[in-house]
Design an enzyme around this catalytic site. Structure first.
Site, mmCIF file in Angstrom:
data_model
loop_
_atom_site.group_PDB
_atom_site.id
_atom_site.type_symbol
_atom_site.label_atom_id
_atom_site.label_comp_id
_atom_site.label_asym_id
_atom_site.label_seq_id
_atom_site.Cartn_x
_atom_site.Cartn_y
_atom_site.Cartn_z
ATOM 1 N N SER A 79 0.758 -1.201 -0.002
ATOM 2 C CA SER A 79 0.040 0.049 -0.102
ATOM 3 C C SER A 79 0.857 1.231 0.009
ATOM 4 O O SER A 79 2.295 1.215 0.305
ATOM 5 C CB SER A 79 -0.713 -0.013 1.217
ATOM 6 O OG SER A 79 -1.544 1.029 1.473
ATOM 7 N N TYR A 121 -2.054 -1.490 10.278
ATOM 8 C CA TYR A 121 -1.846 -1.614 8.904
ATOM 9 C C TYR A 121 -0.707 -1.103 8.387
ATOM 10 O O TYR A 121 0.014 -1.706 7.385
ATOM 11 C CB TYR A 121 -3.383 -0.633 8.410
ATOM 12 C CG TYR A 121 -3.370 -0.834 6.783
ATOM 13 C CD1 TYR A 121 -4.012 -2.077 6.407
ATOM 14 C CD2 TYR A 121 -2.828 0.081 6.018
ATOM 15 C CE1 TYR A 121 -4.322 -2.212 5.068
ATOM 16 C CE2 TYR A 121 -3.258 -0.183 4.561
ATOM 17 C CZ TYR A 121 -3.938 -1.226 4.152
ATOM 18 O OH TYR A 121 -4.320 -1.370 2.737
HETATM 19 P P1 NAD Z 1 -11.540 -6.344 -0.101
HETATM 20 O O1 NAD Z 1 -12.067 -6.159 1.428
HETATM 21 O O2 NAD Z 1 -12.500 -5.969 -1.250
HETATM 22 O O3 NAD Z 1 -10.893 -7.919 -0.300
HETATM 23 C C1 NAD Z 1 -10.266 -8.432 0.708
HETATM 24 C C2 NAD Z 1 -10.281 -10.187 0.466
HETATM 25 O O4 NAD Z 1 -9.444 -10.556 1.549
HETATM 26 C C3 NAD Z 1 -11.600 -10.669 0.343
HETATM 27 O O5 NAD Z 1 -11.657 -11.569 -0.699
HETATM 28 C C4 NAD Z 1 -11.564 -11.339 1.810
HETATM 29 O O6 NAD Z 1 -12.356 -12.311 1.829
HETATM 30 C C5 NAD Z 1 -10.253 -11.486 2.020
HETATM 31 N N1 NAD Z 1 -9.967 -11.698 3.456
HETATM 32 C C6 NAD Z 1 -10.278 -11.143 4.511
HETATM 33 N N2 NAD Z 1 -9.935 -11.757 5.573
HETATM 34 C C7 NAD Z 1 -9.348 -12.915 5.738
HETATM 35 C C8 NAD Z 1 -8.983 -13.905 6.060
HETATM 36 N N3 NAD Z 1 -8.748 -14.146 7.527
HETATM 37 N N4 NAD Z 1 -8.334 -14.982 5.536
HETATM 38 C C9 NAD Z 1 -8.221 -15.177 4.113
HETATM 39 N N5 NAD Z 1 -8.847 -14.021 3.309
HETATM 40 C C10 NAD Z 1 -9.393 -13.054 3.987
HETATM 41 O O7 NAD Z 1 -10.257 -5.503 -0.048
HETATM 42 P P2 NAD Z 1 -9.296 -4.812 -1.249
HETATM 43 O O8 NAD Z 1 -9.348 -3.200 -1.056
HETATM 44 O O9 NAD Z 1 -9.604 -5.376 -2.400
HETATM 45 O O10 NAD Z 1 -7.823 -5.123 -0.473
HETATM 46 C C11 NAD Z 1 -6.998 -6.086 -1.218
HETATM 47 C C12 NAD Z 1 -5.601 -5.711 -0.652
HETATM 48 O O11 NAD Z 1 -4.933 -4.481 -1.260
HETATM 49 C C13 NAD Z 1 -5.302 -5.531 0.712
HETATM 50 O O12 NAD Z 1 -4.251 -6.291 1.160
HETATM 51 C C14 NAD Z 1 -5.353 -4.178 0.933
HETATM 52 O O13 NAD Z 1 -4.475 -3.807 2.258
HETATM 53 C C15 NAD Z 1 -4.710 -3.621 -0.197
HETATM 54 N N6 NAD Z 1 -5.185 -2.388 -0.642
HETATM 55 C C16 NAD Z 1 -6.122 -1.655 -0.733
HETATM 56 C C17 NAD Z 1 -6.363 -0.489 -0.972
HETATM 57 C C18 NAD Z 1 -7.722 0.389 -1.262
HETATM 58 O O14 NAD Z 1 -7.812 1.529 -1.147
HETATM 59 N N7 NAD Z 1 -8.709 -0.395 -1.161
HETATM 60 C C19 NAD Z 1 -5.151 0.368 -1.043
HETATM 61 C C20 NAD Z 1 -3.686 0.069 -0.809
HETATM 62 C C21 NAD Z 1 -3.784 -1.310 -0.419
#
Ligand code: NAD
Length: 256
Positions: A138, A151
């Site tokens: 991130s 985080y």
């Molecule tokens: P999201 O909530 O849409 O998806 C997260 C996924 O992780 C889901 O499929 C969920 O089922 C899975 N998950 C959650 N808890 C779990 C567990 N205990 N065991 C196994 N799987 C589990 O989130 P997203 O925004 O798509 O995030 C994906 C990645 O991108 C994350 O690592 C997040 O930190 C990173 N990220 C997101 C953003 C943003 O703005 N959305 C920005 C930077 C980084």
């Protein structure tokens, strides 16, 4: 021969967008996530693109489940070319009220699961003389924001891990890189909006414009398609010398 990608958290948000793009580019996909319609999502994408898919709902908070997921991928497809450590969660709170169990859960999923999955996939990638590990870190792997102790700690840790695996993978054509997105409009971000509104004592609209996108020069959410394009590029055979580094898609946040 189709290459095989294991993408954690690929039944929602960024992971789903990446999985869809990889399927369109003829990768067989191990889908994974806790969403109850995960199998349905995987099956639909597989059929649409005529690629093989499987699905797991392993809870990646536990090292043995992470290892089982990697084994299941290898046993199903006979190889693992790309591992995308994407599953992640968020919790927002001032440190003095930050519950220990929330801190530990974020470290377990957002950081430790990347270690266990990479370690388990390593022997297969080494034997294939090909591996591409991509950690979805991130902008918070490079910069801090208040109320996100767990985080920011986990995402910085993943950047360090990426550098080490880049070095250790070099003799085996295993690369490891991190992708660092700014804000992407996914369920993870949607969930943060009310929490942040409470922490900052402001309206949800103000959280989006004044808090989330405040530090991005480009005042729009990062498109999932851009992250999927980046992941696909890093997975290519020709990307063998791109390793141990991070790719920042943050709308100019870290330029400041
Ligand atoms: P999201 O909530 O849409 O998806 C997260 C996924 O992780 C889901 O499929 C969920 O089922 C899975 N998950 C959650 N808890 C779990 C567990 N205990 N065991 C196994 N799987 C589990 O989130 P997203 O925004 O798509 O995030 C994906 C990645 O991108 C994350 O690592 C997040 O930190 C990173 N990220 C997101 C953003 C943003 O703005 N959305 C920005 C930077 C980084």
């Amino acid at each position: 021969m189709n290459r095989v990608a294991l993408i954690t958290g690929s039944t929602s948000g960024i992971g789903l967008g990446i999985a869809r793009h990889f399927a369109e580019n003829q990768y067989n996909i191990m889908f994974h996530g806790l969403e109850t319609n995960g199998l349905e999502i995987a099956t639909q994408i597989g059929a649409k693109n005529n690629v093989e898919v499987a699905f797991s709902n392993a809870n990646l908070m536990h090292s043995n489940q992470v290892e089982k997921l990697v084994e299941q991928t290898y046993n199903t497809f006979g190889r693992i070319d790309v591992l995308i450590n994407n599953a992640g969660i968020q919790y927002v709170s001032p440190i003095d009220k930050f519950p220990n169990e929330k801190y530990e859960a974020i470290i377990a999923l957002n950081m430790n699961a990347s270690f266990y999955a990479s370690k388990a996939a390593w022997k297969y990638m080494k034997a294939q003389s090909f591996g591409r590990i991509i950690n979805i870190s991130s902008v918070h792997g490079l910069r801090a924001s208040e109320y996100k102790t767990a985080y920011v700690t986990a995402k910085h840790g993943v950047i360090g891990m990426t550098k080490v695996l880049g070095l250790e993978g070099a003799p085996y054509n295993i690369t490891c890189n991190a992708i660092c997105p700014g804000y992407v409009r996914t369920p993870l971000v949607e969930k943060q909006i009310p929490d942040q509104a409470k922490s900052h004592n402001m309206s949800e609209e103000d959280v989006i414009t004044k808090v989330m996108l405040k530090k991005q020069a480009v005042k729009s959410f990062v498109p999932i398609e851009a992250l999927a394009d980046m992941a696909l590029l890093l997975s290519k055979e020709s990307s063998s010398t791109i390793t141990g580094t991070e790719f920042v898609l943050d709308g100019g946040w870290t330029a400041q």
